[in-house]
Every structure is written in C-alpha cells, then in structure tokens.
Motif scaffolding. Structure first.
Motif, PDB file in Angstrom:
ATOM      1  N   GLN A   9      33.725  49.945  44.235  1.00  0.00           N
ATOM      2  CA  GLN A   9      34.899  49.116  43.060  1.00  0.00           C
ATOM      3  C   GLN A   9      33.982  48.073  42.722  1.00  0.00           C
ATOM      4  O   GLN A   9      34.547  47.223  41.552  1.00  0.00           O
ATOM      5  CB  GLN A   9      36.216  48.876  43.679  1.00  0.00           C
ATOM      6  N   ASN A  10      33.087  47.565  43.244  1.00  0.00           N
ATOM      7  CA  ASN A  10      32.271  46.464  43.132  1.00  0.00           C
ATOM      8  C   ASN A  10      31.224  46.925  42.019  1.00  0.00           C
ATOM      9  O   ASN A  10      30.149  47.023  42.402  1.00  0.00           O
ATOM     10  CB  ASN A  10      31.761  45.743  44.243  1.00  0.00           C
ATOM     11  N   ARG A  11      31.663  46.495  40.599  1.00  0.00           N
ATOM     12  CA  ARG A  11      30.808  47.045  39.637  1.00  0.00           C
ATOM     13  C   ARG A  11      29.532  46.519  39.637  1.00  0.00           C
ATOM     14  O   ARG A  11      28.356  47.408  39.410  1.00  0.00           O
ATOM     15  CB  ARG A  11      31.720  47.022  38.453  1.00  0.00           C
ATOM     16  N   ALA A  47      35.819  43.406  38.006  1.00  0.00           N
ATOM     17  CA  ALA A  47      35.631  43.335  39.722  1.00  0.00           C
ATOM     18  C   ALA A  47      35.963  42.125  39.775  1.00  0.00           C
ATOM     19  O   ALA A  47      36.871  41.970  41.022  1.00  0.00           O
ATOM     20  CB  ALA A  47      34.233  43.137  39.833  1.00  0.00           C
ATOM     21  N   GLN A  52      37.268  42.253  43.918  1.00  0.00           N
ATOM     22  CA  GLN A  52      36.064  42.765  44.499  1.00  0.00           C
ATOM     23  C   GLN A  52      34.704  41.854  44.436  1.00  0.00           C
ATOM     24  O   GLN A  52      33.651  42.285  44.876  1.00  0.00           O
ATOM     25  CB  GLN A  52      35.682  44.097  43.805  1.00  0.00           C
ATOM     26  N   LEU A  53      34.923  40.922  43.447  1.00  0.00           N
ATOM     27  CA  LEU A  53      33.726  40.146  43.188  1.00  0.00           C
ATOM     28  C   LEU A  53      33.083  39.228  44.283  1.00  0.00           C
ATOM     29  O   LEU A  53      31.687  39.366  44.556  1.00  0.00           O
ATOM     30  CB  LEU A  53      33.657  39.286  41.693  1.00  0.00           C
TER      31      LEU A  53
END
Length: 148
Positions: A9-11, A47, A52-53
């Motif tokens: 999910q952390n692009r 993100a 998630q970032l």
C-alpha cells in the motif's frame, strides 16, 4: 512475459519486474521513480491519505486531523446555537445587489466545475421557490420571508 508486481500500500516503494518465461532473464524493471511526475504526486497523496507514507506518524496526523474536524463541526454548531435569535434559525439577512452578483458569479463557476454542487443548488432552489412558500411558519423560522 511474466510480470511480478508488488502489492504494497506504500506506493513509493512499489516495484514491477518483467521476466522472460523461457530463460528467467529480467526484461524490464520499473519503480515509483520511473513514473510520470503527476503519477508520483498522486501516489504520494494517496499514500499520505491512507496513512502509509510515514508509518505511525502519518496515522497520528490523520487521527489528529479527524479529531480537529470533529471539534470544529461541534464547536461551530454550539457557537451558532448560542448566538442565533430566539425562535428562528438565524439565517443572515439578504445581501446587497453588488455582493449578490459576486457571490452568484462564484457560485455559477463552482457549479459548472462541480456537477453535484449544481444538482444540490437546483434542489435548494426548487425547495426555496416551490415548497417553502406553502409552509409560512417554516419560512419564517428559516428567515426566508419575502417583503410584500
């Protein structure tokens, strides 16, 4: 061609690798940095929005933002309730013509850009012009009485 894509999910850390199925050689490798700049900006935004970032710090910022928005909504309602005139909703008086033209122009531009805003404005207009006049007590409470 076999394609291996990470599903994180952390692009910004996502990767894609393509392999030749016969030899197993790597044919192509691409990561977040290889994408178009607009795609990267959107990826960072998603993100960030998903928390998630930056790990728990990002999630803490999200929780604090949500709490601040809830506090803002509740405190705004309480302040309005305390300041409104007794027996009415406390809607502001009708603005002057010059202010009304500016507000109308801004509203029309925003309605052209945001179709759901346009739809909601149409619903409010129909309610205000066709339904509300049939209920004078409600119109008075909403401060929507028109001078005769």
């Amino acid at each position: 061609v076999w394609k291996l894509t990470s599903a994180t999910q952390n692009r910004p850390i996502a990767r894609t690798v393509e392999f030749d199925p016969m030899t197993g050689d790597v044919l192509a490798r691409s990561g977040f940095a290889d994408r178009h700049p607009i795609d990267r900006v959107i990826g960072y935004g998603i993100a960030w929005h998903e928390g998630q970032l930056f790990g728990w710090v990002n999630q803490l910022v999200g929780v604090l933002t949500a709490l601040a928005l809830m506090l803002l909504a509740v405190s705004g309602g309480v302040m309005w309730w305390r300041r409104r005139p007794d027996g009415s909703l406390g809607a502001p008086p009708h603005p002057g013509d010059a202010k009304l033209r500016v507000v109308a122009a801004i509203t029309l531009v925003m309605a052209a850009l945001l179709p759901m805003l346009a739809l909601s404005l149409i619903v409010v207009f129909v309610f205000d012009r066709l339904i509300l006049p049939r209920f004078p007590r409600t119109a008075r409470w909403l401060n929507r009485t028109r001078p005769a």
